[in-house]
Design an enzyme around this catalytic site. Structure first.
Site: not given
Ligand code: BES
Ligand code: ZN
Length: 950
Positions: A181, A315-316, A318-319, A351-352, A375
């Site tokens: 993503e 941080g993570a 969501e695949n 969140h995920e 998000e």
């Molecule tokens: N979908 C996002 C990952 C993401 C973040 C993809 C930025 C592309 C660009 C995932 O669900 C997410 O929001 N991850 C956060 C951690 C979350 C607990 C807030 C992240 O990676 O900062």
């Molecule tokens: Zn997210």
């Protein structure tokens, strides 16, 4: 011949001619570009590329991918094949899809049992390829595209990338993982890489026997190959967007459990960290069950894997069915992780999982301009889900703080609306910011408060049902919620009323005057936060709305321009000294008047801060509230007290409230026993202190330090050096002790040093309470020998969150040489992983001894940083904001401007640069206007402090 037929005929002739011309042009360019051997014609010449837009044409729609991938973890590259079944909507002579950095070695088209070679054109600037079949493709028919490709495993954190780690015995291990993503699936296989093109995926992975392979779906079979390798076949996926595809290959160990609804959940980590997976498993089971019940929609896959990847930029992610995490966001050890770590891990899992089968994966935004639908909802659901399943974590307490974070950005003119156009990969990446996440969540929270929990919940369930396995826009959400609520409404007597009912309840809304979409558009299509000014005359409250703009005064020349056109539909709430009953009033116009029912001595608007607006109560109003806090602060809730502190201090920058009056409001904090307002007040004073400290403004900094330590002495002294108490007590302890030790409070420093020395004497074996790790390490790290000892402990530890506390302490030492050593280690990427470099630079920059170092480093190593991190990513933006956003002098502003100008000339246009320049300008202005007031206030409010504070 009918004219229709003629038209069709001439149209066909025109298309055929265009096709011929295009083929000739391609042949010409082929002659010009020598790499035209075999099938692939490489060209960057946009002239000969048949498609000029960033977005793909919609005349070819994929519906299934058969993807085979063979990563080689010795040579660090991969080969792959993909067969994409597509529907061709109209007669066409080319197909455009995405591919980035892939070498295409073969492309064929399959139809009617025939296969034919296709020519491939590449257009690097748009990360696209065009496939040219030998004959025109006919509309309303199905075809299959077969493509073979290869590439190196990526170096960074996007696409199909490599990750390494060392075992405790020093052996190097390699693994490969994906992170797509928003626009990196195209780095792993050629695909229609836009969220609207949902398809099913059947994936096969070839691997060595010693490794395991995971993907979105469960493994169906494994077959052996002559070359000694094995190939895993995964089940066909549900319909989903390309950015959710995932696979991981490496050496992992897992634990599993099954939910009450039969979903198998597994948590994976590298083998030596396996023992840290238990908490995540418990949380994931509980939260998945919670979401299934809350949305009344079952999770559709048979399994859910959560995996900690040693190198992970965010941080993570969501695949679907295979959520990837940074180790600190998944792995928990009761002896090593603090209360804050536990809350963080629980929230990230929430969140995920909220994305998994609900916001994002099941219903996806049509385009990235509405990424907040993913998000913002997921952030909102973090709180809701954790609050219901783990109430003891007291996650709710911190929601106000989440919204303060959103306001801190949204009060600047360089903010943006929640829905915002984004076209290029960099612009798309920039959309993953505070506005989409946090402001999105705060606005949803306001809507829930306005509609009631039941109406809001049934509205979003309806939305999820209606748009399952497809895509939606913001407007679809509002329309669906509005329909769900109006149906429910009249039968239950919920949040709005028929005209006659409404007359009886003056504060309620009439349904016929409520247009939910119009209302919510004012929050998502326009940027900014409303400021409500309240003035009372007798029983009338006059209210007025305008845009809240940090650092802009009413008599500034640009005030009117900046305000022009801004207006919101604001669901106001308030209560008064006469009763705690919550009154509601929907303010749509610029000004309005509310009638009070009797005499009141004070009014509190924005009850529990469920609304996304700031309130100014006028001189008298603030006076009354200050008195209330001094005399009987528990007459209003702790969230309301926190909200008042925040609003008062925000208003200072607009000149509407003087700094001394705002600070006087915080006086009552001496009596405050609730952690949330207490921490809010202290953290604000701390922010100002840091500003003074960084500016070398010694007198003011010293006085402010004295004030903080003297004023909050009782509550600091009360803290025990243990892990006891509720989560919020534990968080208060961590933060207060860290602050006190950092400010050099003697009793704190002595105690922390004593614990540190005992820990060193035990050779690091003595287990320390987790909540005091930061103050203890921070104090220890000031001495060179101890600093080196900590660095060794960092190298040897298996516990990521423990390591991050050590690293934080290391960045706090006052010696620039040691700080420079840390940056070198971060650049090397062995001892300190590259994934931790952005936060390392930012924390060093917060340290006055490191701020110049960090800023110079960023300027001198700009290219190297660009090679490591995606330029629009939050890591990259964080580095820029973290190293410059605190500057507060004109010369610093000029330096930053000069640097940003040099970036523009390289063709880099980043939104964050605008934001940072505005932040610096506002800091300068704040100091010009408030420094003398602060000094005066401090001189009047500091008694002769005993030596212990110095
Ligand atoms: N979908 C996002 C990952 C993401 C973040 C993809 C930025 C592309 C660009 C995932 O669900 C997410 O929001 N991850 C956060 C951690 C979350 C607990 C807030 C992240 O990676 O900062
Ligand atoms: Zn997210």
């Amino acid at each position: 011949m009918s004219s229709d037929y003629l038209a069709t005929f001439s149209n066909m002739a025109r298309i055929a001619k265009q096709h011929l011309v295009r083929m000739l042009r391609i042949a010409m360019s082929c002659l010009l570009v020598s790499a035209c051997s075999g099938l692939t014609i490489k060209t960057d010449n946009s002239e000969s590329f048949p498609w000029s837009k960033m977005r793909l044409p919609t005349n070819v729609v994929p519906n299934h991918y058969d993807l085979s991938i063979h990563p080689n973890l010795t040579t660090m590259n991969f080969t792959g094949t993909v067969k994409i079944s597509v529907d061709v909507k109209q007669d066409i002579s080319y197909i455009v899809l995405h591919s980035k950095g892939l070498e295409i070695t073969m492309a064929k088209i399959l139809a009617d049992g025939m296969e034919q070679d296709m020519t491939v054109l590449e257009h690097h600037p748009h990360e696209q390829i065009a496939l040219l079949p030998p004959h025109q493709l006919q509309g309303q028919r199905k075809y299959q595209l077969y493509i073979e490709f290869q590439a190196d495993l990526a170096d960074g954190f996007d696409g199909f990338y490599k990750s390494t780690y060392r075992t405790q015995n020093g052996y190097k291990r390699v693994l490969a993982a994906t992170d797509f993503e928003p626009t990196a699936a195209r780095m792993a296989f050629p695909c229609f890489d836009e969220p609207l093109f949902k398809s099913t995926f059947s994936i096969k992975i070839r691997r060595e026997r010693r490794h395991i392979a995971l993907s979105n779906m469960p493994k169906m079979q494994t077959v052996e190959h002559e070359d000694g390798l094995v190939e895993d076949t995964f089940d066909k996926s549900v319909k989903m967007s390309t950015y959710l595809v995932a696979y991981v290959i490496g050496d992992f160990r897992s634990i599993s459990a099954t939910t009450s609804t039969g979903v198998k959940i597994s948590v994976y980590a590298v083998p030596e960290k396996w023992s840290q997976t238990h908490y995540a498993l418990e949380v994931a089971v509980k939260l998945l069950e919670f979401f299934e019940a809350y949305f009344n929609i079952s999770y559709p896959l048979p399994k859910q894997d959560l995996i900690a990847i040693p190198d992970f930029q965010g941080g993570a992610m969501e695949n679907w069915g295979l959520i990837t995490y940074r180790e600190t966001a998944l792995l928990y050890d009761p002896q090593m992780s603090s209360a804050t770590d536990k809350l963080w891990i629980t929230k990230v899992i929430g969140h995920e999982l909220a994305h998994q089968q609900w916001f994002g994966n099941l219903v996806t935004m049509e385009w990235w301009n509405d990424i907040w639908l993913n998000e913002g909802f997921a952030r909102y659901m973090e709180r809701l889900s954790v609050n219901s399943t783990y109430p003891e974590l007291q996650v709710d307490d911190y929601f106000s703080n989440v919204c303060f974070g959103a306001m801190a950005k949204d009060c600047l003119n360089s903010s943006r609306p929640i829905s915002n156009p984004a076209e290029t990969p960099v612009q798309i990446m920039e959309m993953f910011d505070t506005v989409s996440y946090t402001q999105g969540a705060c606005v949803l929270n306001m809507l829930r408060d306005f509609l009631s929990e039941e109406v809001f919940q049934s509205g979003i369930i309806r939305y999820l049902e209606k748009y399952s396995y497809s895509n939606a826009r913001s407007a679809d959400l509002w329309n669906t919620i509005a329909n769900a609520s109006s149906e429910r409404e009249f039968s239950t007597g919920g949040f709005c009323y028929t005209s006659s009912q409404a007359e009886k309840r003056a504060h309620q809304y009439t349904c016929d005057s409520l247009d939910l979409r119009e209302m919510m558009d004012t929050w998502t299509q326009q940027m900014g936060i409303p400021l409500i000014t309240v003035n009372r005359t007798g029983h009338n409250i006059h209210i007025q709305q305008e845009r809240f703009l940090k650092g802009v005064l009413d008599d500034d020349a640009d005030y009117a321009t900046l305000q022009s056109g801004y207006q919101w539909h604001i669901p106001l709430t308030y209560y008064t000294s006469s009763s705690r009953h919550v009154h509601r009033h929907l303010l749509k116009s610029k000004t309005d008047t509310i009638q009070l029912e009797g005499d009141v001595s004070w009014i509190k608007f924005n009850v529990d801060m469920n609304g996304y607006y700031i309130v100014h109560y006028g001189e008298e109003g603030w006076e009354a509230l200050t008195q209330l806090l001094d005399q009987d602060h528990t007459a209003i809730s702790s969230k309301d007290r926190t909200n008042l502190i925040h609003n008062a201090l925000q208003l200072v920058s607009t000149g509407k409230l003087s700094l001394d009056r705002a600070l006087n409001l915080t006086h009552y904090l001496k009596k405050e026993t609730d952690n949330i307002p207490l921490l809010q007040g202290i953290s604000y004073l701390n922010v100002v202190y840091r500003l003074m400290e960084r500016k070398n403004n010694t007198d003011t900094a010293e006085n402010l330090k004295k004030y903080i330590l003297w004023y909050f002495k009782d509550v600091i002294d009360k803290q025990t050096w243990s892990d006891t108490g509720s989560v919020s007590e534990r968080r208060l302890r961590s933060e207060l002790l860290e602050l006190a030790c950092d400010l050099g409070y003697t009793p704190c420093v002595s105690r922390a040093s004593q614990i540190f020395n005992e820990w060193v004497a035990s050779n690091g074996t003595r287990s320390l309470p987790t909540d005091i790790l930061r103050p203890v390490f921070l104090t220890g790290a000031q001495d060179e020998e101890n600093w080196n000892y900590l660095l060794e402990a960092y190298k040897n530890s298996l516990y990521s969150s423990y390591k991050s506390k050590i690293l934080y302490a290391l960045t706090n030492c006052k010696d620039a040489e040691r700080l420079a050593k840390l940056i070198d280690l971060g650049m090397e990427g062995e001892v300190i992983r590259t994934q931790d470099l952005p936060s390392l630079i930012v924390t060093i920059s917060r340290n006055p001894a490191g701020q110049a170092l960090a800023w110079n480093f960023v300027r001198q190593n700009w290219q190297k940083l660009l090679e490591r991190f995606h330029v629009g990513s939050s890591s990259f933006r964080g580095i820029l904001k973290g190293t410059t956003g605190h500057f507060s002098t004109k010369s610093e502003l000029e330096e930053v401007k000069t640097f940003f100008d040099s970036l523009k000339s390289q063709g880099l246009q980043l939104k964050v640069t605008e934001l940072v320049l505005e932040m610096i300008q506002k800091n300068i202005r704040w100091l010009e206007r408030n420094l003398h007031v602060l000094n005066k206030w401090l001189s009047e409010n500091i008694p002769l402090a005993p030596a212990v504070f110095l």
